[in-house]
Design a protein around this motif. Sequence first.
Motif, short mmCIF file in Angstrom:
data_model
loop_
_atom_site.label_atom_id
_atom_site.label_comp_id
_atom_site.label_asym_id
_atom_site.label_seq_id
_atom_site.Cartn_x
_atom_site.Cartn_y
_atom_site.Cartn_z
N GLY A 1 9.19 3.11 -10.62
CA GLY A 1 9.16 1.69 -10.28
C GLY A 1 9.51 1.33 -8.85
N THR A 2 9.64 2.29 -7.95
CA THR A 2 9.99 1.91 -6.58
C THR A 2 8.77 1.93 -5.68
N ASP A 3 8.46 3.10 -5.10
CA ASP A 3 7.26 3.22 -4.25
C ASP A 3 6.00 3.11 -5.09
N PRO A 4 4.88 2.83 -4.41
CA PRO A 4 3.60 2.88 -5.14
C PRO A 4 3.38 4.27 -5.73
N ALA A 5 2.55 4.36 -6.77
CA ALA A 5 2.19 5.66 -7.35
C ALA A 5 1.51 6.51 -6.28
N THR A 6 1.53 7.82 -6.49
CA THR A 6 1.05 8.74 -5.44
C THR A 6 -0.45 8.65 -5.20
N THR A 7 -1.19 8.13 -6.14
CA THR A 7 -2.65 8.14 -5.98
C THR A 7 -3.24 6.78 -5.60
N VAL A 8 -2.40 5.76 -5.41
CA VAL A 8 -2.97 4.43 -5.11
C VAL A 8 -2.79 4.04 -3.65
N PHE A 9 -3.73 3.20 -3.18
CA PHE A 9 -3.68 2.67 -1.82
C PHE A 9 -3.45 1.16 -1.87
N VAL A 10 -3.39 0.55 -0.69
CA VAL A 10 -3.27 -0.91 -0.61
C VAL A 10 -4.43 -1.53 -1.38
N ARG A 11 -4.10 -2.37 -2.32
CA ARG A 11 -5.15 -3.02 -3.13
C ARG A 11 -6.05 -3.92 -2.30
N GLY A 12 -7.31 -3.89 -2.61
CA GLY A 12 -8.24 -4.82 -1.97
C GLY A 12 -8.40 -4.59 -0.47
N SER A 13 -8.21 -3.36 -0.02
CA SER A 13 -8.38 -3.08 1.42
C SER A 13 -9.80 -3.42 1.86
N ARG A 14 -9.93 -3.77 3.13
CA ARG A 14 -11.24 -4.15 3.66
C ARG A 14 -11.64 -3.15 4.76
N TYR A 15 -12.17 -2.02 4.33
CA TYR A 15 -12.57 -0.98 5.28
C TYR A 15 -13.66 -1.47 6.23
N ASP A 16 -14.44 -2.45 5.79
CA ASP A 16 -15.52 -2.97 6.63
C ASP A 16 -14.99 -3.56 7.94
N LYS A 17 -13.74 -4.05 7.89
CA LYS A 17 -13.21 -4.68 9.11
C LYS A 17 -12.91 -3.64 10.18
N MET A 18 -12.69 -2.40 9.76
CA MET A 18 -12.35 -1.37 10.75
C MET A 18 -13.47 -1.20 11.76
N ILE A 19 -14.70 -1.15 11.30
CA ILE A 19 -15.80 -0.82 12.21
C ILE A 19 -16.12 -1.99 13.14
N GLU A 20 -15.74 -3.19 12.70
CA GLU A 20 -15.97 -4.35 13.57
C GLU A 20 -15.16 -4.23 14.86
N ALA A 21 -14.04 -3.55 14.79
CA ALA A 21 -13.20 -3.36 15.98
C ALA A 21 -13.95 -2.60 17.08
N PHE A 22 -14.98 -1.87 16.69
CA PHE A 22 -15.70 -1.04 17.67
C PHE A 22 -17.14 -1.54 17.89
N GLY A 23 -17.42 -2.71 17.40
CA GLY A 23 -18.75 -3.28 17.62
C GLY A 23 -19.78 -2.90 16.59
N GLY A 24 -19.35 -2.22 15.52
CA GLY A 24 -20.29 -1.89 14.45
C GLY A 24 -20.40 -3.06 13.46
N VAL A 25 -21.26 -2.88 12.47
CA VAL A 25 -21.48 -3.94 11.48
C VAL A 25 -20.64 -3.63 10.23
N GLY A 26 -19.84 -4.58 9.81
CA GLY A 26 -19.05 -4.42 8.60
C GLY A 26 -19.54 -5.36 7.52
N VAL A 27 -19.64 -4.86 6.28
CA VAL A 27 -20.08 -5.71 5.16
C VAL A 27 -19.17 -5.46 3.97
N ASN A 28 -18.74 -6.51 3.31
CA ASN A 28 -17.98 -6.37 2.07
C ASN A 28 -18.94 -6.62 0.92
N ALA A 29 -19.22 -5.61 0.11
CA ALA A 29 -20.22 -5.77 -0.96
C ALA A 29 -19.53 -5.68 -2.32
N THR A 30 -19.68 -6.72 -3.13
CA THR A 30 -18.99 -6.74 -4.42
C THR A 30 -19.94 -6.58 -5.60
#
Length: 581
Positions: free
Chosen positions: A504-533
């Motif tokens: 009950g303290t740290d997150p479980a070993t296999t989980v990441f930040v919920r709802g992360s937006r990886y698409d925003k990373m590439i925008e930092a470098f001028g690429g195209v980011g899309v969030n597709a649901t």
Amino acid sequence: MAEAVTKEQRNADVAMKVEPERTDGFSLAIDALKLNGVKTIYGVPGIPITDFGRMAQASGIRVLSFRHEQNAGYAAAIAGFLTKKPGVCLTVSAPGFLNGLTALAHATTNCFPMILISGSSEREIVDLQQGDYEEMDQLAIAKPLCKAAFRVLHAADIGIGVARAIRAAVSGRPGGVYLDLPAKLFGQVMDAEAGRKSLVKVIDAAPAQIPAPEAIKRALDVLRGAKRPLIILGKGAAYAQADDAIKSIVENSGAPFLPMSMAKGLLPDTHPQCAGAARSTVLKDSDVVMLIGARLNWLLTHGKGKSWGDAPKKFIQIDIEPKEMDSNVEIAAPVVGDIGSCVAALLSGMGVNWPAASTDWIKAVTSKRDENVAKMAPRLMNNNSPMDYHGALGVLRTIVKQRPDAILVNEGANTLDLARGIIDVYQPRKRLDVGTWGVMGIGMGYAIGAAVETGKPVLAVEGDSAFGFSGMEIETICRYRLPVCIVVFNNDGIYRGTDVNSAGTDPATTVFVRGSRYDKMIEAFGGVGVNATSPDALKRAVNAAMDSGNPTLINAVIDPAAGSESGRIGNLNPQSALRKK
Ligand SMILES: Cc1ncc(C[n+]2csc(CCOP(=O)(O)OP(=O)(O)O)c2C)c(N)n1
Ligand SMILES: [Mg+2]
């Protein structure tokens, strides 16, 4: 005044004639690589190879700078697989070398030709362990992890060193080679003419290895006696670039064939003889199995055990490495030679009247395959949001069908195992993935290497964890404007995003930040980011990316509960009798 200038000029002319032309280690190393057709170097600059990279670039070699050597190494490794020429990775000493070494070991394990060139510190100081800048005995460390390792100490030996590295990488069973170039070597100066003469152009770097006629006859006798033949194609068959001959042998034999992951597309997955969707049936029920460039390692459960059934089986194995024979089970007909020569010899031995495979066997395999394909079909058409793997992969399957010359890069656990089964491949060497080790981290290096070497568009289908291992290279992709579309299957974690830490303290070993937006990373470098649901949105985004060729990252939102532990290989997790699940 005019007189004085003339005199100076005369003096200069004399000096030039007297002073012999000289060259140095930097130039010799570049000349040696160019002489042997090296067109691209993948690496990360730093002491002592920064100027070497600059000069190589100025000389016309394409030098691509990465953010981490491991990714540069994976790019070089896949360049080797795609071109049958060693891919070259260039790193600095100690830490840079170690970062590249994982890729070199990976290349060796996967039989890809690659050369890791690392600068190294001063031998005198390293050997006395006196604490040099980035001190490390790199040659000794590299040796057990690659096919061959060499160090050059004298500028006059650079030509030979490069030649040995190239020949070792591509001849016989290809693999990784380490070439150690100490800092001092680059600055060594020698007579230019002697330098030119010291260079070696490697003639016939990977000589054909012709199989013995008796071995061919034995193999054909075994194959002729089969009632239920099966052909398994491995990535060695894809590497060989003997595509037409391999297709002919499969078609002449009439046998069902099973492509290993990176052999998919040698014949299209939709070929009538493809048994990809009837894998368990063909492994169990076949009586003769012909392996072409495929090893009986863990990926084929070592050729024995439950998945291979109880009925006796005879194996024919075609491989360039004699030691491969009998590695796990008895090989009734070993055929040792390069795949191209072996397949050509088998084909001519088969002649034109090869008996057709039994119709009962073909029917049994086909009906199992059709049944499995039909079972899967509706799941691939779902338009659920958030997506499950099947809905998202169904869309990508259609896109790859419409764009068969695109190169598919794939890593993850569920993202890998499900994509491998669902996405059909239509052309040779279009599917690049984790390979023999099931390693995470090949993604962006492979994508860059594949785009650079082939000029084709790349679709990288990545688990969110898998992507993280090489994610920073999206800057590299944007910097070189490569036609790479990355789809991150974001299920919030490794295998699934629903794990809970019972303490009950740290997150479980296999989980990441919920709802992360990886698409925003590439925008930092001028690429195209899309969030597709949804699958529809995913389809639109991938098609737009492939049409434009713009570097694109699509965050594909996958239900965090959709995956299973370790994808399809959960059985390999150790289990304690005390903690049975
Ligand atoms: C270098 C390396 N480190 C760790 C692993 C163990 N591993 C196997 S799959 C995987 C990640 C799986 O998660 P993801 O990529 O998100 O795929 P998913 O199953 O969630 O679709 C990891 C860490 C590995 N194979 N290679
Ligand atoms: Mg995941």
